[in-house]
Design a protein around this motif. Structure first.
Motif, PDB file in Angstrom:
ATOM      1  N   UNK A 254      14.539   1.583  22.191  1.00 33.74           N
ATOM      2  CA  UNK A 254      13.570   1.610  23.297  1.00 33.74           C
ATOM      3  C   UNK A 254      14.155   0.984  24.556  1.00 33.74           C
ATOM      4  N   UNK A 265      12.306   2.539  27.666  1.00 35.68           N
ATOM      5  CA  UNK A 265      12.077   3.972  27.852  1.00 35.68           C
ATOM      6  C   UNK A 265      10.597   4.268  27.624  1.00 35.68           C
ATOM      7  N   UNK A 266       9.926   4.696  28.650  1.00 35.75           N
ATOM      8  CA  UNK A 266       8.504   5.001  28.510  1.00 35.75           C
ATOM      9  C   UNK A 266       8.264   6.476  28.789  1.00 35.75           C
ATOM     10  N   UNK A 267       7.053   6.905  28.537  1.00 35.34           N
ATOM     11  CA  UNK A 267       6.722   8.317  28.733  1.00 35.34           C
ATOM     12  C   UNK A 267       6.798   8.712  30.202  1.00 35.34           C
TER      13      UNK A 267
ATOM     14  N   UNK B   1       3.651   4.075  28.653  1.00 33.62           N
ATOM     15  CA  UNK B   1       3.845   3.506  27.323  1.00 33.62           C
ATOM     16  C   UNK B   1       5.210   3.890  26.781  1.00 33.62           C
ATOM     17  N   UNK B   2       5.668   3.120  25.770  1.00 40.78           N
ATOM     18  CA  UNK B   2       6.976   3.408  25.189  1.00 40.78           C
ATOM     19  C   UNK B   2       6.983   4.807  24.578  1.00 40.78           C
ATOM     20  N   UNK B   3       8.082   5.516  24.773  1.00 40.86           N
ATOM     21  CA  UNK B   3       8.203   6.861  24.225  1.00 40.86           C
ATOM     22  C   UNK B   3       8.062   6.851  22.709  1.00 40.86           C
ATOM     23  N   UNK B   4       8.684   5.867  22.082  1.00 43.16           N
ATOM     24  CA  UNK B   4       8.624   5.793  20.617  1.00 43.16           C
ATOM     25  C   UNK B   4       7.178   5.605  20.139  1.00 43.16           C
TER      26      UNK B   4
END
Lengths: 494, 318
Positions: A254, A265-267, B1-4
């Motif tokens: 992340x 890393x975010x959306x 928000x975090x991708x994961x």
């Protein structure tokens, strides 16, 4: 079920001064338990275990394929610590952590303590937790170790001793908080009757401390807990602490270093992180600096850290001070940096790299506990009095071939607590791990900590990985007055 | 928000939805086979085909019987789409984002998993009807708890997006497989079995009662229309797409009718096709072809969502 037939068998018992005689402060609890209807206590024990299972309060077991999660066995009879006794421990722990931080800061910078001949250079530099890349680092406010879990034991003489310092990623505090929650649910009347110091504000204090560390100029710092992932044995705790603090739980994937900053890393793209509470070993943090094969790490993290772009708790390299060989020097370390005597004693320790100590150890293996300095979790230990001749022979060989890596201590008569077995109480050995937060100005000691119980009869090994369990630890209020669990008690001294 | 985290909550919801659908398939089929004569009762192979795992099934079990079909669909550990595997995967995803979801959601899912695990240790044939009802109820409880304990923000929308795409896919599969199996029986329209089979199809989608209210008598064309194009029935493909679109728009901040990325573009295109299609056109195009195309496009949308929001390679990482 009653305590009538409980036999302390000559050990120091945390609840009784003699068979059937409660310690001051424990009498109320014992009275209540004795007055419960038949099998009510077992019923509550079962309810507590079911609650832990449903809540998924578990730890991971590596070796067992079929069942990778287990609940941490929990005994609902709490351990009680008197207020006066606790005050001494609290001061002693604060003193110890202050000295150890000064030591870590010194060995990575001026190295005065080595130059002054207090501790041998080769001992420090050969410590397993010593990290060359940390030389010259200056963490904010000179604090390296922000979170400590120090293991204490009480010997047959009734005194507490420090067994070891855990300065890297000490775990277990989540069980302290969850145990307390379960105790309040399953035992409200008893809890209500005793006046117990609260533990529930630990996550707020942890968050405050982490935010204080933020690089200067950051107004509302973004804090993250860094976990190696769901297969880590302490994953529950990582997730629990992130949730309780309301911060992000991140894995290595992340995070990325971008333009010198650590980002998540975010959306919607990359977002900066200011403070990282890392629950991952030094070696895996940054493949550019430590182990190159680390898949969990973040390349460039250490550079960002050394430039002050991100704060890390604990700082890398703190392990130098929880080496079991360095442990033997802590009383001198306290004297050197603070000009004080240690308030809590070390267990007398024979360091095998000193020829005299080594000879003594080899001649008295049947009386001593031998520990490999680089192992933890109850591994690499010889408990002399319980060992076979072959095991002693094996350790003798190992010590001779590499004396630097072994220490030995006399076997302690660890104190005991009553635990619930099928239909009666039996004494089991315990230790105590209080948790300490070192912030900008204050050192907070969580009142109580994790009481770990050796569940096997007669066993001295309390680690969860070795089948240990836990108990709630009640530190009583001095006044004996009720304090609401949520009350916020301010730190006075320091 | 975090991708994961977004990825995990999306899949968590997909897996729960999948488990619920498989439970409903089995339950409806089981009850149907009890009502019809033996000769007409080999309805287990088509059920396996519905899930899309017929190759794996053939490899593991060969010919479908009631026993091995239920075993495969409910408990098979080597079948990634069995109820067991779905609930376990859902829980693993939830465990990895436990700090993000509400503790009520976690506890519901964890007890769901423990219940599932306890049942999996019993023989499939001793699993009573209420086991499948428990699975469906647990799924509904999870959705309800999610809706009432979690912020209806980005994470919630990723969850709903996952659930709606999964549901649209499963409804299309039920209709695709069953429609052709059942259609020959149109020749003997009016026989009691015919109604039973069609009612079972509707029950596989929890649609029987709602269909009755909407259309009254059992009519294969109306059933297809209801499951494809109904705007209000929550398992109709159109409804699922429309709801998924709302969530996707709220995630990206796009206005309805515009798009910010390829996933949104593809989804908008598919949705408007459903909005402006008539059943006559669908039958002219071929129902099977239409459903097949829909499934392919749903898969593509899933891949695009992954690339845009979840991929660790995204976002200009160095």
């Amino acid at each position: 079920m009653r305590f009538d037939g409980y036999d302390s068998e000559g050990f120091y018992d945390e609840l009784f001064t003699a068979d059937g005689v409660a310690r001051p402060g424990a009498d109320l609890l014992i009275e209540r338990i004795n007055s419960l209807p038949e099998s009510e206590l077992q019923r509550r024990q079962i309810a507590a275990e079911k609650a832990l299972l449903n809540l998924g309060i578990t730890f991971n077991v590596y070796s067992n394929e079929a069942q990778t999660e287990k609940i941490f066995p929990f005994d609902i009879v709490p351990r009680i610590i008197q207020a006066q006794e606790w005050q001494v421990l609290e001061k002693g722990l604060q003193q110890r952590i202050r000295a150890l931080n000064a030591f870590i800061n010194d060995v990575y910078n001026e190295q005065k303590i080595i130059k002054d001949g207090i501790i041998p250079a080769e001992l420090v530099f050969s410590a397993d937790g010593y990290r060359k890349p940390c030389i010259g680092l200056k963490p904010p406010h000179g604090v390296w170790c922000h979170i400590t879990g120090t293991d204490l034991v009480r010997n047959g003489d009734g005194q507490f001793y420090v067994l070891e310092d855990n300065l890297r990623c000490p775990s277990g505090v989540s069980y302290v908080l969850e145990n307390r929650l379960i105790m309040k649910r399953t035992f409200p009347m008893v809890f209500d009757a005793c006046s117990v110091q609260p533990v529930t504000d630990y996550p707020s204090r942890l968050l405050d401390m982490l935010q204080e560390m933020a690089p200067s100029g950051v107004r509302s710092p973004v804090v993250a807990v860094w976990t190696p992932g769901i297969y880590n044995s302490a994953y529950f705790e990582h997730s629990f602490l992130a949730q309780q603090m309301g911060v992000q739980l991140v894995e290595g994937n992340d995070l990325v270093v971008h333009n010198g900053e650590v980002m998540m890393r975010t959306t919607t793209g990359l977002e900066r992180v200011d403070v990282i509470y890392r629950r991952i070993d030094d070696d895996f943090m940054d493949p550019k600096v430590f182990r190159a094969d680390s898949m969990l790490g973040v390349p460039g993290l250490m550079e960002a850290y050394s430039k002050g772009r991100v704060a890390l708790a604990n700082a890398p390299g703190t392990g130098v001070a929880d080496d079991k060989a360095v442990y033997a020097y802590v009383p001198e370390i306290i004297r050197y940096y603070l000009q004080e005597d240690a308030i809590i004693n070390n267990v007398p320790t024979y360091a095998c790299w000193r020829p005299d100590d080594c000879n003594y150890v080899l001649e008295n293996l049947d009386k001593l506990v031998v520990k490999a300095v680089n192992e933890s979790g109850g591994y690499g230990m010889l408990i002399g009095p319980h060992a076979s001749a072959a095991e002693r022979e094996e350790f003798s060989r190992r010590i001779k071939s590499n004396p630097r890596t072994y220490i030995a201590q006399p076997t302690l008569a660890l104190s005991r607590v009553p635990v619930l077995t099928d239909d009666h109480f039996e004494g089991r050995h315990v230790d105590l791990r209080p948790y300490i937060l070192y912030g900008k100005e204050n050192i907070y000691v969580l009142p109580g900590g994790l009481t770990r119980v050796a569940l096997k009869k007669g066993s001295l090994v309390v680690n969860s990985s070795q089948g240990g369990g836990s108990k709630d630890t009640w530190v009583l209020n001095e006044t004996g007055e009720q304090s609401p669990e949520s009350s916020f008690q301010m730190q006075e001294d320091i | 928000m975090l991708s994961r985290v977004a990825n995990s909550i999306y899949w968590l919801n997909r897996y729960i939805e999948r488990a619920e659908n498989v439970a409903r398939f089995i339950d409806a089929n089981y009850h149907m086979t009890l009502d019809i004569p033996e000769s007409a009762s080999n309805q287990w192979q088509p059920l396996i085909n519905t899930t899309g795992d017929h190759e794996l099934f053939a490899e593991l079990h060969g010919h479908a019987t009631r026993e091995n079909a239920i075993e495969f669909l409910a408990f098979e550990r080597d079948n990634p789409n069995s109820i067991y595997s779905c609930v376990r995967s859902a829980r693993e995803n939830a465990r990895s984002i436990r700090e993000y979801i509400s503790s009520e959601m976690w506890e519901q899912l964890n007890t769901f998993y423990l219940m599932m695990n306890a049942a999996a240790s019993e023989s499939a044939m001793h699993i009573p009807h209420h086991f499948f009802v428990d699975i469906m109820t647990s799924s509904h409880a999870f959705i309800g708890i999610t809706d009432s304990t979690m912020n209806h923000g980005e994470g919630w929308h990723f969850g709903r997006l996952g659930r709606m795409l999964e549901r649209a896919d499963k409804t299309s599969r039920i209709l695709d497989v069953k429609y052709y199996i059942l259609l020959p029986s149109v020749d003997y329209v009016g026989s009691p079995y015919d109604n039973i089979l069609w009612a079972a199809l509707l029950r596989s989608a929890s649609a029987f009662e709602m269909y009755r209210k909407r259309h009254g008598r059992i009519d294969p064309k109306k059933i297809a229309e209801f499951l494809l194009l109904d705007r209000n029935f929550p398992r109709a493909i159109h409804y699922c797409l429309a709801t998924a679109m709302i969530s996707l728009n709220l995630i990206t901040g796009s206005q309805r009718g515009t798009y910010a990325n390829r996933a949104e573009q593809s989804m908008g295109r598919l949705l408007s096709q459903f909005e402006y299609s008539s059943m006559k056109e669908i039958f002219d195009f071929g129902l099977h072809e239409y459903l097949d195309d829909t499934q392919t496009r749903l898969n593509d949308i899933g891949d695009e969502i992954h690339d845009i929001f979840f991929s660790p390679k995204m976002a200009g990482a160095s």
